[in-house]
Scaffold this motif. Sequence first.
Motif, PDB file in Angstrom:
ATOM      1  N   VAL A  39       0.847  -1.201   0.000  1.00 44.46           N
ATOM      2  CA  VAL A  39       0.000   0.000   0.000  1.00 44.46           C
ATOM      3  C   VAL A  39       0.882   1.251   0.000  1.00 44.46           C
ATOM      4  O   VAL A  39       1.588   1.529   0.966  1.00 44.46           O
ATOM      5  CB  VAL A  39      -0.958  -0.005   1.206  1.00 44.46           C
ATOM      6  N   LYS A  41      -0.008   4.548  -0.698  1.00 40.69           N
ATOM      7  CA  LYS A  41      -0.643   5.862  -0.533  1.00 40.69           C
ATOM      8  C   LYS A  41       0.247   6.798   0.292  1.00 40.69           C
ATOM      9  O   LYS A  41       0.870   6.345   1.263  1.00 40.69           O
ATOM     10  CB  LYS A  41      -2.007   5.716   0.141  1.00 40.69           C
ATOM     11  N   ASN A  62      -5.263   4.615  -2.315  1.00 35.72           N
ATOM     12  CA  ASN A  62      -6.590   4.937  -1.796  1.00 35.72           C
ATOM     13  C   ASN A  62      -7.349   5.957  -2.622  1.00 35.72           C
ATOM     14  O   ASN A  62      -8.566   6.013  -2.546  1.00 35.72           O
ATOM     15  CB  ASN A  62      -6.485   5.477  -0.371  1.00 35.72           C
ATOM     16  N   ILE A 169     -12.204  -3.911   6.361  1.00 33.69           N
ATOM     17  CA  ILE A 169     -11.340  -3.268   7.351  1.00 33.69           C
ATOM     18  C   ILE A 169     -12.081  -3.389   8.687  1.00 33.69           C
ATOM     19  O   ILE A 169     -13.083  -2.716   8.893  1.00 33.69           O
ATOM     20  CB  ILE A 169     -11.124  -1.770   7.028  1.00 33.69           C
ATOM     21  N   MET A 199      -3.898  -5.877   7.562  1.00 33.46           N
ATOM     22  CA  MET A 199      -3.025  -4.751   7.255  1.00 33.46           C
ATOM     23  C   MET A 199      -1.743  -4.924   8.089  1.00 33.46           C
ATOM     24  O   MET A 199      -1.512  -6.003   8.622  1.00 33.46           O
ATOM     25  CB  MET A 199      -3.747  -3.433   7.531  1.00 33.46           C
ATOM     26  N   SER A 200      -0.939  -3.864   8.203  1.00 37.06           N
ATOM     27  CA  SER A 200       0.374  -4.034   8.860  1.00 37.06           C
ATOM     28  C   SER A 200       0.273  -4.686  10.234  1.00 37.06           C
ATOM     29  O   SER A 200       1.113  -5.503  10.589  1.00 37.06           O
ATOM     30  CB  SER A 200       1.079  -2.681   8.987  1.00 37.06           C
ATOM     31  N   ARG A 215      -3.082  -6.401   2.733  1.00 42.48           N
ATOM     32  CA  ARG A 215      -2.778  -5.036   2.266  1.00 42.48           C
ATOM     33  C   ARG A 215      -1.866  -4.371   3.286  1.00 42.48           C
ATOM     34  O   ARG A 215      -2.305  -3.988   4.357  1.00 42.48           O
ATOM     35  CB  ARG A 215      -4.075  -4.237   2.108  1.00 42.48           C
ATOM     36  N   VAL A 216      -0.590  -4.277   2.949  1.00 37.59           N
ATOM     37  CA  VAL A 216       0.405  -3.844   3.935  1.00 37.59           C
ATOM     38  C   VAL A 216       1.112  -2.574   3.464  1.00 37.59           C
ATOM     39  O   VAL A 216       1.712  -2.557   2.379  1.00 37.59           O
ATOM     40  CB  VAL A 216       1.434  -4.977   4.190  1.00 37.59           C
ATOM     41  N   GLY A 217       1.005  -1.519   4.280  1.00 41.07           N
ATOM     42  CA  GLY A 217       1.642  -0.242   3.946  1.00 41.07           C
ATOM     43  C   GLY A 217       2.787   0.089   4.873  1.00 41.07           C
ATOM     44  O   GLY A 217       3.966  -0.071   4.530  1.00 41.07           O
ATOM     45  N   SER A 218       2.460   0.548   6.080  1.00 36.70           N
ATOM     46  CA  SER A 218       3.486   1.088   6.974  1.00 36.70           C
ATOM     47  C   SER A 218       4.562   0.073   7.365  1.00 36.70           C
ATOM     48  O   SER A 218       5.714   0.458   7.584  1.00 36.70           O
ATOM     49  CB  SER A 218       2.839   1.709   8.213  1.00 36.70           C
ATOM     50  N   ARG A 224       3.175   6.921   7.898  1.00 37.21           N
ATOM     51  CA  ARG A 224       2.681   7.961   6.989  1.00 37.21           C
ATOM     52  C   ARG A 224       2.390   9.222   7.787  1.00 37.21           C
ATOM     53  O   ARG A 224       2.016   9.137   8.953  1.00 37.21           O
ATOM     54  CB  ARG A 224       1.383   7.516   6.320  1.00 37.21           C
TER      55      ARG A 224
END
Length: 228
Positions: A39, A41, A62, A169, A199-200, A215-218, A224
């Motif tokens: 992810v 964004k 996003n 979510i 997620m993370s 769905r992994v971002g941080s 962020r």
Amino acid sequence: MTAIDATEGVATRLAEVRRAIADAAARAGRTDPVELVAVTKTFTAEHIRPALVAGQRIVGENRVQEAKGKWPALREEFDGIELHLLGPLQSNKAKDAVTLFDMIQSVDREKIATAIASAADSVGRMPRCLVQVNIGREPQKAGVMPDEAPAFVARCRVLGLPIDGLMTIPPVDEAAGPHFEALARIARDCGGLKTSMGMSGDYVEAIAHGAHWVRVGSAIFGSRPPIA
Ligand SMILES: *Cc1c(COP(=O)(O)O)cnc(C)c1O
């Protein structure tokens, strides 16, 4: 922070996340694939690039506008990018969305399903789609109610949307496990749909409950800046 500081560690953290995914899948006895959506964004092309160099190809954003500003150039640079829309879509952005994205994970109401169908018709390109489920029945959150999911999936298919699965979510302040389990059950009731969950903070647990996409971002790109 300099640009070098900011991107330092992305490849390392990506490798750690991939290893954690493989370990969780093995522990759960999974023989079907688990796909990592990185992810991206709020992060710039410079920040994202090390993940692409390391072979990451499925990425999630996003906002249509933000993705439009970043991904066409990165796609020139890297082959095989698969771009997923994770955030809420507005009807007036439907044409941009079907042009840009390979998957829309946030189909959450009849109006947007109709807008995607007609945009796909006029653009000549239809992304794969997931139905977003409001698994915790939170008033402020997007997604169809859990008991409405099977009928909405059927309705989307009548409109011509290729529905591959369900996305959710869970509520931030509750244990995620029971919500992942609930989504997995609905996905089975819908005739064996895949699930996008985790997620993370909880992707390992989501894999234990059968997540196809996490769905992994941080955990990959770092924290962020807070967004409105
Ligand atoms: C931001 C976001 C993620 C990633 O969150 P992290 O906690 O940074 O891993 C996943 N899914 C959706 C829908 C998001 O908006």
